[in-house]
Design an enzyme around this catalytic site. Structure first.
Site, mmCIF file in Angstrom:
data_model
loop_
_atom_site.group_PDB
_atom_site.id
_atom_site.type_symbol
_atom_site.label_atom_id
_atom_site.label_comp_id
_atom_site.label_asym_id
_atom_site.label_seq_id
_atom_site.Cartn_x
_atom_site.Cartn_y
_atom_site.Cartn_z
ATOM 1 N N GLN A 124 1.226 71.611 21.551
ATOM 2 C CA GLN A 124 0.809 70.241 20.812
ATOM 3 C C GLN A 124 -0.217 69.554 21.788
ATOM 4 O O GLN A 124 0.217 68.249 21.852
ATOM 5 C CB GLN A 124 1.970 69.510 19.746
ATOM 6 C CG GLN A 124 1.204 68.709 18.931
ATOM 7 C CD GLN A 124 2.414 68.022 17.756
ATOM 8 O OE1 GLN A 124 3.423 68.498 17.972
ATOM 9 N NE2 GLN A 124 1.894 66.963 16.591
ATOM 10 N N PHE A 125 -1.524 69.811 21.611
ATOM 11 C CA PHE A 125 -2.642 68.764 22.154
ATOM 12 C C PHE A 125 -2.384 67.171 22.625
ATOM 13 O O PHE A 125 -2.640 66.232 22.299
ATOM 14 C CB PHE A 125 -4.113 69.176 22.908
ATOM 15 C CG PHE A 125 -4.453 69.186 21.598
ATOM 16 C CD1 PHE A 125 -5.675 67.768 21.240
ATOM 17 C CD2 PHE A 125 -4.522 69.984 20.293
ATOM 18 C CE1 PHE A 125 -6.432 67.886 19.915
ATOM 19 C CE2 PHE A 125 -5.339 70.077 19.157
ATOM 20 C CZ PHE A 125 -5.834 68.621 19.229
ATOM 21 N N THR A 126 -1.810 67.146 20.523
ATOM 22 C CA THR A 126 -2.342 65.971 19.761
ATOM 23 C C THR A 126 -1.233 65.165 20.357
ATOM 24 O O THR A 126 -1.440 63.372 20.302
ATOM 25 C CB THR A 126 -2.393 66.298 18.925
ATOM 26 O OG1 THR A 126 -0.546 66.706 17.957
ATOM 27 C CG2 THR A 126 -3.344 66.525 17.744
#
Length: 145
Positions: free
Chosen positions: A78-80
């Site tokens: 999850q790069f967010t």
């Protein structure tokens, strides 16, 4: 590297209508990488996560670890987690590692987790995923290195 750990009764990840990873009791890990993350970062996180004791040995006493309860891990990239929301209303993600760095780190992280003997299920790096979970507690821990 940033990891949001949630203690769960069960969790699953679905891609295009197909369940690609699921666990019973254990940890759901939301995993993001920064541009300066290394093997040392992975080793630190694996040690911290696999030795965490957040399962109850008796009412009100969190003294058991994942192995003690035969738990498993569902790891979801999850790069967010690296969203920058300081300015404006749309998050920026320039603080996240580029996919060419983050994807191999994610794969190695999951390999290192599995090498500890804990069952590991995963999502798919870069995919649009639907994550379902039943929180236990809830217990949510934020790791950053």
């Amino acid at each position: 590297m940033r990891v949001v750990l949630q203690r769960v009764k069960e969790a699953s990840v679905t891609i295009e209508g197909q369940v690609v990873g699921q666990i019973g009791q254990g940890y759901l890990l939301l995993v993001g990488f920064g541009p300066d993350d290394t093997e040392e970062t992975l080793d630190y996180m694996v040690h911290k996560i696999t030795n965490l004791r957040v399962f109850e040995s008796e009412p009100g006493k969190m003294n058991l670890g994942l192995k003690d309860v035969d738990g498993a891990i569902l790891s979801v990239s999850q790069f967010t987690l690296y969203a920058d929301v300081k300015h404006g209303n749309r998050p920026g993600f320039s603080n996240a590692a580029k996919p060419s760095l983050a994807e191999p780190l994610y794969q190695r992280f999951n390999e290192k987790l599995a090498a500890t003997g804990i069952p590991v299920a995963t999502g798919q790096f870069g995919a649009d995923m639907q994550v379902a979970l039943v929180n236990d507690g809830p217990v949510t821990i934020w790791y950053e290195k």
